[in-house]
Scaffold this motif. Structure first.
Motif, PDB file in Angstrom:
ATOM      1  N   ALA A 173      37.349  42.815  35.583  1.00 31.49           N
ATOM      2  CA  ALA A 173      37.616  43.750  36.670  1.00 31.49           C
ATOM      3  C   ALA A 173      37.908  45.126  36.105  1.00 31.49           C
ATOM      4  O   ALA A 173      38.224  45.278  34.916  1.00 31.49           O
ATOM      5  CB  ALA A 173      38.789  43.265  37.511  1.00 31.49           C
ATOM      6  N   ASP A 179      40.160  47.236  37.785  1.00 31.28           N
ATOM      7  CA  ASP A 179      41.311  47.724  38.546  1.00 31.28           C
ATOM      8  C   ASP A 179      41.859  48.991  37.877  1.00 31.28           C
ATOM      9  O   ASP A 179      41.903  49.081  36.652  1.00 31.28           O
ATOM     10  CB  ASP A 179      42.415  46.663  38.579  1.00 31.28           C
ATOM     11  CG  ASP A 179      41.988  45.399  39.320  1.00 31.28           C
ATOM     12  OD1 ASP A 179      40.864  45.365  39.828  1.00 31.28           O
ATOM     13  OD2 ASP A 179      42.798  44.457  39.370  1.00 31.28           O
ATOM     14  N   ALA A 182      49.880  43.539  33.521  1.00 28.65           N
ATOM     15  CA  ALA A 182      49.298  42.650  34.534  1.00 28.65           C
ATOM     16  C   ALA A 182      50.339  42.245  35.563  1.00 28.65           C
ATOM     17  O   ALA A 182      51.501  41.990  35.227  1.00 28.65           O
ATOM     18  CB  ALA A 182      48.736  41.406  33.859  1.00 28.65           C
ATOM     19  N   GLU A 226      48.344  36.965  42.211  1.00 30.12           N
ATOM     20  CA  GLU A 226      46.878  36.899  42.137  1.00 30.12           C
ATOM     21  C   GLU A 226      46.201  37.711  43.230  1.00 30.12           C
ATOM     22  O   GLU A 226      44.990  37.968  43.159  1.00 30.12           O
ATOM     23  CB  GLU A 226      46.404  35.435  42.206  1.00 30.12           C
ATOM     24  CG  GLU A 226      46.694  34.694  43.495  1.00 30.12           C
ATOM     25  CD  GLU A 226      48.090  34.109  43.524  1.00 30.12           C
ATOM     26  OE1 GLU A 226      48.862  34.367  42.584  1.00 30.12           O
ATOM     27  OE2 GLU A 226      48.422  33.400  44.495  1.00 30.12           O
ATOM     28  N   ILE A 263      45.760  41.654  41.789  1.00 33.74           N
ATOM     29  CA  ILE A 263      45.061  41.944  40.538  1.00 33.74           C
ATOM     30  C   ILE A 263      43.662  41.332  40.599  1.00 33.74           C
ATOM     31  O   ILE A 263      43.396  40.482  41.453  1.00 33.74           O
ATOM     32  CB  ILE A 263      45.867  41.415  39.324  1.00 33.74           C
ATOM     33  CG1 ILE A 263      45.433  42.119  38.049  1.00 33.74           C
ATOM     34  CG2 ILE A 263      45.792  39.904  39.210  1.00 33.74           C
ATOM     35  CD1 ILE A 263      46.468  42.068  36.961  1.00 33.74           C
ATOM     36  N   MET A 264      42.788  41.774  39.731  1.00 35.03           N
ATOM     37  CA  MET A 264      41.375  41.365  39.779  1.00 35.03           C
ATOM     38  C   MET A 264      40.788  41.697  41.144  1.00 35.03           C
ATOM     39  O   MET A 264      40.006  40.939  41.719  1.00 35.03           O
ATOM     40  CB  MET A 264      41.227  39.867  39.487  1.00 35.03           C
ATOM     41  CG  MET A 264      41.620  39.458  38.087  1.00 35.03           C
ATOM     42  SD  MET A 264      40.605  40.202  36.775  1.00 35.03           S
ATOM     43  CE  MET A 264      39.004  39.495  37.090  1.00 35.03           C
ATOM     44  N   TYR A 309      38.879  44.439  41.931  1.00 35.57           N
ATOM     45  CA  TYR A 309      37.528  44.995  41.877  1.00 35.57           C
ATOM     46  C   TYR A 309      36.812  44.440  40.655  1.00 35.57           C
ATOM     47  O   TYR A 309      37.015  44.890  39.536  1.00 35.57           O
ATOM     48  CB  TYR A 309      37.593  46.524  41.837  1.00 35.57           C
ATOM     49  CG  TYR A 309      38.467  47.076  42.940  1.00 35.57           C
ATOM     50  CD1 TYR A 309      38.182  46.744  44.264  1.00 35.57           C
ATOM     51  CD2 TYR A 309      39.566  47.867  42.669  1.00 35.57           C
ATOM     52  CE1 TYR A 309      38.987  47.206  45.285  1.00 35.57           C
ATOM     53  CE2 TYR A 309      40.372  48.338  43.687  1.00 35.57           C
ATOM     54  CZ  TYR A 309      40.083  48.007  44.992  1.00 35.57           C
ATOM     55  OH  TYR A 309      40.874  48.452  46.006  1.00 35.57           O
TER      56      TYR A 309
END
Lengths: 219, 338
Positions: free
Chosen positions: A38, A40, A70, A74, A77-78, A80
């Protein structure tokens, strides 16, 4: 002579809330089998293809930016993902679910059938279906995906409304996502509304859409 | 596609041994010792006393207990039942834990007879993590009669002994695993045998009361253990006083960190476009720059590890964005600690 670049980047990973939950369930669902990448935090408007110093400087504003640690949630995060598409792609696949936000009354049902635009030469439903993740599974007595009948998708959909009493997310797979808002009053406390986030991702295209969801109390 | 399956050889499991100072703050040496009068006076104080590193009493460092096969040195649970007291409970507890036989006796190496009583130093779980690191102990005990420095003989034994509590080493005179040759016996023993057992796998030191009670000339410190019948002799406090006067207890913890390495390999033709909203211009999905149509430039910041259901299990962030395009491949090693 010069120093060689270190070819391997090593990063420390953290478990997400979902990862910890599945690890605690000890049912074999904590098994890493695939990865995604990703970007992000990246703002591509900072990329400057007209930089006066030349192409080596186009990404100057992005290449040395400091990154945040990070997040274990969930859903945060991730967001894009980087996707694999044929070279020469001029339009990115985008999802259309028919809603920019969803408001649903307590006990009411809703079916969402996403469509992917600009994918494989047109607008279509993806063969592998869509992954839908609700950030707080407690808000729905039904949260299921239908239309994809692989063993993994069936197993995932069967356990989709299992809750440990906390605001963990749930993920289902299907071509249509069925929702039915909870009838449990105690979840509302003194509030008249509950909010969550629904994230739908095309399993083939990687296209993503995030829709805010509000469940309103009726009595 | 946004997901790529990992192959079998993308996973490597590694186990590394990590040692650290045993006490709070990863300090190897503890020089100040405190007990809580509340804990000592409470019901648990009949069995053991907790030792802290400061007088805020937040972090227990270790506990001291006294075990006696006859129940001597502490008040009987019921005066009608002779010999059953906290000290006999402690004795039986460690007999089961260490010897695994209710008929067995504690006979320390070199001793002529079984020891009817002993002291136990049990290190707090948060301090030792997984086990104590052999060869790192230096425990100084001091009294008006003399002073001894104890360590374990792990560095000189040729074969490791085991009992029901795992590895067993003898406590001997010396420091940091180096055995003293000037004590009453050349092997670091007292005249009555070893000073007890070092049990690293259960983070426990068992000290022979007989040896500690012996005169300094015999290798002891005349600790003065009292084996009164049905009376609280406060024996754990005697060893505590000797530790306080010695003012130095050094040891390391040991922990095995198991790491799962996942090698993530995006190939040149993969992951070159982005679903980032800033990568798109307008609402119809056109890429933001015409240059990106044939030569997209994306910046990888995050690696997500998923299961078959595409549930995000673990996530890692790069320290800075990594450029990816059709001319570049990357190899990222993701480390997961358990």
């Amino acid at each position: 002579m010069g120093y060689l670049n270190n070819s391997v980047v090593t990063v420390d990973a953290i478990l997400t809330k979902k990862g910890r939950q599945l690890l605690a369930q000890n049912d074999g669902s904590f098994r890493i089998t695939q990865f995604a990448l990703a970007d992000d935090e990246i703002d591509y408007t900072l990329y400057n293809p007209t930089h006066p110093s030349g192409s080596a400087y186009y990404g100057q504003a992005l290449e040395n930016m400091p990154l945040l640690e990070a997040f274990p949630d969930e859903n945060q995060i991730m967001k894009y993902k980087l996707t694999t598409l044929p070279r020469g792609t001029s339009k990115m696949p985008i999802l259309d679910v028919g809603y920019t936000n969803i408001t649903i009354k307590q006990g009411a049902s809703l079916a969402i059938t996403p469509q992917t635009l600009n994918y494989l030469g047109g607008n279509q439903n993806e063969t592998s279906g869509y992954t839908a993740t609700i950030s707080d599974v407690r808000l729905f007595s039904t949260f299921e995906g239908v239309g994809i009948n692989t063993a993994d998708a069936t197993a995932l959909n069967n356990s989709s409304t299992t809750t440990l009493g906390t605001n963990v997310s749930a993920t289902v797979v299907g071509t249509t996502i069925n929702l039915r808002a909870t009838t449990v009053n105690t979840l509302f406390g003194s509030n008249t509304q509950l909010q969550a986030t629904l994230v739908i991702v095309g399993r083939d295209s990687g296209a993503r859409i995030q829709v805010p969801v509000t469940v309103t109390k009726v009595s | 596609m946004s997901f790529k399956r990992l192959e079998t050889d993308d996973f490597v499991v590694s186990a590394d041994s990590v040692t650290a100072g045993l006490w709070s703050g990863n300090n190897a040496e503890l020089t100040s010792f405190y007990t809580s009068s509340t804990q000592v006076a409470g019901s648990s104080g009949n069995y053991y006393i907790n030792v802290y590193n400061n007088n805020s009493y937040e972090n227990i460092q270790f506990a001291i207990a006294y075990g006696d096969v006859d129940g001597s040195g502490s008040v009987e649970f019921d005066s009608a039942v002779e010999g059953k007291s906290p000290s006999s409970t402690i004795y039986g507890q460690y007999r089961t834990l260490v010897l695994g036989d209710e008929n067995a006796e504690f006979t320390f190496d070199g001793a002529d007879v079984a020891s009817p009583n002993f002291y136990v130093i049990s290190v707090d779980r948060n301090r030792y993590k997984e086990s104590l690191f052999p060869g790192s102990t230096t425990l100084i005990l001091s009294s008006s009669a003399g002073e001894i420095s104890l360590t374990d003989n792990s560095q000189v034994v040729t074969s490791v002994e085991f009992n029901d509590a795992g590895r067993v080493f003898q406590l001997v005179s010396g420091s940091a695993g180096s055995v003293s040759s000037t004590s009453p016996a050349a092997n670091g023993y007292s005249n009555s045998g070893s000073y007890g057992w070092f049990l690293p796998d259960i983070a426990t030191y068992i000290l022979s009361a007989d040896v500690l009670d012996a005169a300094a000339s015999d290798g002891g410190i005349a600790l003065g253990t009292v084996r009164g019948n049905n009376t609280d002799s406060e024996n754990p406090g005697r060893l505590y006083d000797a530790i306080v006067d010695g003012a130095s207890f050094t040891a390391n913890s040991q922990e095995t960190i198991t790491s799962d390495f996942v090698f993530v390999r995006p190939r040149s033709s993969e992951f070159n476009y982005s679903e980032n909203p800033s990568f798109i211009s307008g609402s119809t999905g056109e890429v933001i720059y015409n240059e990106f149509i044939n030569n997209p430039q994306v910046y990888m910041t995050t690696v997500g590890l998923y299961n078959d259901n595409s549930e995000l299990l673990a996530v890692a962030k790069l320290s800075k964005p990594l450029l990816k395009d059709f001319t570049k491949e990357a190899l990222v090693r993701v480390k997961l600690d358990f």
